[in-house]
Motif scaffolding. Structure first.
Motif, mmCIF file in Angstrom:
data_model
loop_
_atom_site.group_PDB
_atom_site.id
_atom_site.type_symbol
_atom_site.label_atom_id
_atom_site.label_comp_id
_atom_site.label_asym_id
_atom_site.label_seq_id
_atom_site.Cartn_x
_atom_site.Cartn_y
_atom_site.Cartn_z
ATOM 1 N N TRP A 143 0.820 -1.206 0.000
ATOM 2 C CA TRP A 143 0.000 0.000 0.000
ATOM 3 C C TRP A 143 0.855 1.256 0.000
ATOM 4 C CZ3 TRP A 143 0.366 3.717 3.736
ATOM 5 C CH2 TRP A 143 1.064 3.364 4.892
ATOM 6 N N SER A 144 2.018 1.197 0.631
ATOM 7 C CA SER A 144 2.887 2.370 0.719
ATOM 8 C C SER A 144 3.767 2.533 -0.508
ATOM 9 C CB SER A 144 3.765 2.273 1.959
ATOM 10 O OG SER A 144 4.640 1.170 1.821
ATOM 11 N N GLY A 145 3.903 1.450 -1.265
ATOM 12 C CA GLY A 145 4.814 1.487 -2.404
ATOM 13 C C GLY A 145 6.237 1.107 -2.048
ATOM 14 N N ASP A 146 6.479 0.809 -0.772
ATOM 15 C CA ASP A 146 7.846 0.507 -0.328
ATOM 16 C C ASP A 146 8.298 -0.896 -0.706
ATOM 17 O OD1 ASP A 146 7.607 2.362 2.816
ATOM 18 O OD2 ASP A 146 8.024 3.002 0.756
ATOM 19 N N SER A 147 7.341 -1.786 -0.906
ATOM 20 C CA SER A 147 7.693 -3.173 -1.195
ATOM 21 C C SER A 147 7.061 -3.607 -2.509
ATOM 22 C CB SER A 147 7.208 -4.091 -0.072
ATOM 23 O OG SER A 147 7.826 -3.752 1.153
ATOM 24 N N THR A 148 7.839 -4.319 -3.304
ATOM 25 C CA THR A 148 7.341 -4.841 -4.577
ATOM 26 C C THR A 148 7.803 -6.283 -4.769
ATOM 27 O OG1 THR A 148 9.276 -3.974 -5.752
ATOM 28 C CG2 THR A 148 7.320 -2.568 -5.694
ATOM 29 N N ARG A 149 7.055 -6.998 -5.568
ATOM 30 C CA ARG A 149 7.403 -8.356 -5.937
ATOM 31 C C ARG A 149 7.152 -8.523 -7.425
ATOM 32 N NH1 ARG A 149 6.707 -12.194 -1.814
ATOM 33 N NH2 ARG A 149 7.388 -13.720 -3.368
ATOM 34 N N TYR A 150 7.955 -9.369 -8.064
ATOM 35 C CA TYR A 150 7.812 -9.598 -9.499
ATOM 36 C C TYR A 150 7.926 -11.083 -9.813
ATOM 37 C CZ TYR A 150 8.609 -4.583 -10.036
ATOM 38 O OH TYR A 150 8.516 -3.217 -9.948
ATOM 39 N N ALA A 151 7.224 -11.508 -10.835
ATOM 40 C CA ALA A 151 7.443 -12.831 -11.371
ATOM 41 C C ALA A 151 8.809 -12.856 -12.044
ATOM 42 C CB ALA A 151 6.353 -13.179 -12.378
ATOM 43 N N ASP A 152 9.439 -14.019 -12.019
ATOM 44 C CA ASP A 152 10.769 -14.135 -12.625
ATOM 45 C C ASP A 152 10.762 -13.738 -14.100
ATOM 46 O OD1 ASP A 152 11.737 -17.128 -10.759
ATOM 47 O OD2 ASP A 152 11.775 -15.002 -10.225
ATOM 48 N N SER A 153 9.672 -14.037 -14.760
ATOM 49 C CA SER A 153 9.601 -13.819 -16.206
ATOM 50 C C SER A 153 9.573 -12.343 -16.589
ATOM 51 C CB SER A 153 8.363 -14.514 -16.778
ATOM 52 O OG SER A 153 7.195 -14.017 -16.159
ATOM 53 N N VAL A 154 9.264 -11.470 -15.637
ATOM 54 C CA VAL A 154 9.172 -10.046 -15.967
ATOM 55 C C VAL A 154 10.198 -9.207 -15.212
ATOM 56 C CG1 VAL A 154 6.710 -10.352 -16.411
ATOM 57 C CG2 VAL A 154 7.448 -9.402 -14.220
ATOM 58 N N THR A 155 10.914 -9.806 -14.301
ATOM 59 C CA THR A 155 11.909 -9.062 -13.519
ATOM 60 C C THR A 155 12.929 -8.413 -14.446
ATOM 61 O OG1 THR A 155 11.647 -10.516 -11.611
ATOM 62 C CG2 THR A 155 13.686 -9.263 -11.746
ATOM 63 N N GLY A 156 13.160 -7.123 -14.192
ATOM 64 C CA GLY A 156 14.100 -6.374 -15.012
ATOM 65 C C GLY A 156 13.465 -5.717 -16.223
ATOM 66 N N ARG A 157 12.226 -6.114 -16.547
ATOM 67 C CA ARG A 157 11.542 -5.531 -17.708
ATOM 68 C C ARG A 157 10.300 -4.733 -17.287
ATOM 69 N NH1 ARG A 157 9.186 -8.732 -21.366
ATOM 70 N NH2 ARG A 157 8.779 -10.440 -19.890
ATOM 71 N N PHE A 158 9.619 -5.176 -16.253
ATOM 72 C CA PHE A 158 8.385 -4.538 -15.789
ATOM 73 C C PHE A 158 8.650 -3.828 -14.474
ATOM 74 C CE2 PHE A 158 5.067 -7.603 -17.877
ATOM 75 C CZ PHE A 158 5.702 -7.431 -19.098
ATOM 76 N N THR A 159 7.957 -2.719 -14.280
ATOM 77 C CA THR A 159 8.051 -1.976 -13.026
ATOM 78 C C THR A 159 6.659 -1.595 -12.556
ATOM 79 O OG1 THR A 159 10.195 -1.048 -13.675
ATOM 80 C CG2 THR A 159 9.033 0.026 -11.859
ATOM 81 N N ILE A 160 6.344 -1.962 -11.320
ATOM 82 C CA ILE A 160 5.065 -1.583 -10.733
ATOM 83 C C ILE A 160 5.283 -0.373 -9.835
ATOM 84 C CG2 ILE A 160 5.298 -3.176 -8.772
ATOM 85 C CD1 ILE A 160 2.248 -3.650 -8.974
ATOM 86 N N SER A 161 4.338 0.545 -9.865
ATOM 87 C CA SER A 161 4.432 1.744 -9.025
ATOM 88 C C SER A 161 3.020 2.209 -8.701
ATOM 89 C CB SER A 161 5.210 2.858 -9.739
ATOM 90 O OG SER A 161 4.547 3.245 -10.931
ATOM 91 N N ARG A 162 2.917 3.159 -7.788
ATOM 92 C CA ARG A 162 1.599 3.652 -7.444
ATOM 93 C C ARG A 162 1.643 5.118 -7.080
ATOM 94 N NH1 ARG A 162 -0.696 -0.106 -3.314
ATOM 95 N NH2 ARG A 162 -2.483 1.310 -3.411
ATOM 96 N N ASP A 163 0.512 5.772 -7.296
ATOM 97 C CA ASP A 163 0.324 7.162 -6.899
ATOM 98 C C ASP A 163 -0.960 7.193 -6.080
ATOM 99 O OD1 ASP A 163 -0.241 9.864 -6.633
ATOM 100 O OD2 ASP A 163 0.393 10.359 -8.655
ATOM 101 N N ASN A 164 -0.826 7.167 -4.778
ATOM 102 C CA ASN A 164 -2.010 7.085 -3.922
ATOM 103 C C ASN A 164 -2.856 8.356 -3.992
ATOM 104 O OD1 ASN A 164 -1.559 4.464 -3.108
ATOM 105 N ND2 ASN A 164 -0.412 5.058 -1.279
ATOM 106 N N ALA A 165 -2.242 9.470 -4.313
ATOM 107 C CA ALA A 165 -3.008 10.709 -4.460
ATOM 108 C C ALA A 165 -3.982 10.609 -5.632
ATOM 109 C CB ALA A 165 -2.072 11.886 -4.650
ATOM 110 N N LYS A 166 -3.614 9.819 -6.624
ATOM 111 C CA LYS A 166 -4.462 9.621 -7.802
ATOM 112 C C LYS A 166 -5.226 8.304 -7.741
ATOM 113 C CE LYS A 166 -1.573 12.366 -10.908
ATOM 114 N NZ LYS A 166 -0.783 12.374 -12.181
ATOM 115 N N ASN A 167 -5.045 7.562 -6.661
ATOM 116 C CA ASN A 167 -5.718 6.265 -6.525
ATOM 117 C C ASN A 167 -5.430 5.352 -7.706
ATOM 118 O OD1 ASN A 167 -6.983 5.960 -4.077
ATOM 119 N ND2 ASN A 167 -9.056 5.987 -4.907
ATOM 120 N N THR A 168 -4.191 5.334 -8.135
ATOM 121 C CA THR A 168 -3.827 4.606 -9.349
ATOM 122 C C THR A 168 -2.529 3.832 -9.143
ATOM 123 O OG1 THR A 168 -4.889 6.304 -10.711
ATOM 124 C CG2 THR A 168 -3.361 4.813 -11.812
ATOM 125 N N VAL A 169 -2.518 2.635 -9.689
ATOM 126 C CA VAL A 169 -1.320 1.801 -9.727
ATOM 127 C C VAL A 169 -0.945 1.594 -11.188
ATOM 128 C CG1 VAL A 169 -0.400 -0.493 -9.241
ATOM 129 C CG2 VAL A 169 -1.796 0.679 -7.533
#
Length: 120
Positions: free
Chosen positions: A51-77
């Motif tokens: 919820w804070s954006g401090d922790s992330t996890r990725y599937a091995d198949s996308v690690t290094g290519r995909f990035t997850i992030s969030r903007d809680n002010a915009k209620n968007t991930v």
């Protein structure tokens, strides 16, 4: 309610950014995950963010290519997808839950999905 968007057609090596917008509740209290389902296959975990954006996890198949992030002010991930491959072709779903993790069964709220098609 979760609304996923940003899917489309792209050539291999290209990039897309998916968005997951929440309405109707305070999104900032929930961990969020992205999952994908290719034709004829099960839905698989792609990435998750706390919820804070401090922790992330990725599937091995996308690690290094995909990035997850969030903007809680915009209620968007977001899911930034780079160096896309044909095997990334799938319907991508966002989902939310208290805490966060990789297990599909623990996610309580789901968006409708957005199709990503990667051509070679």
């Amino acid at each position: 309610q979760l609304q996923a968007s940003g899917g489309g057609d792209v050539q291999a090596g290209g990039s897309l950014r998916l968005s997951c917008a929440a309405s109707g509740r305070t999104f900032s209290s929930y961990g969020t995950g992205w999952f994908r389902q290719a034709p004829g296959k099960e839905r698989d975990f792609v990435a998750a963010i706390s919820w804070s954006g401090d922790s992330t996890r990725y599937a091995d198949s996308v690690t290094g290519r995909f990035t997850i992030s969030r903007d809680n002010a915009k209620n968007t991930v977001y899911l930034q997808m780079n160096s896309l491959k044909p095997e990334d072709t799938a319907v991508y779903y966002c989902a939310a839950r208290l805490s966060y993790g990789t297990a599909i069964r623990n996610y309580d709220y789901w968006g409708q999905g957005t199709l990503v098609t990667v051509s070679s």
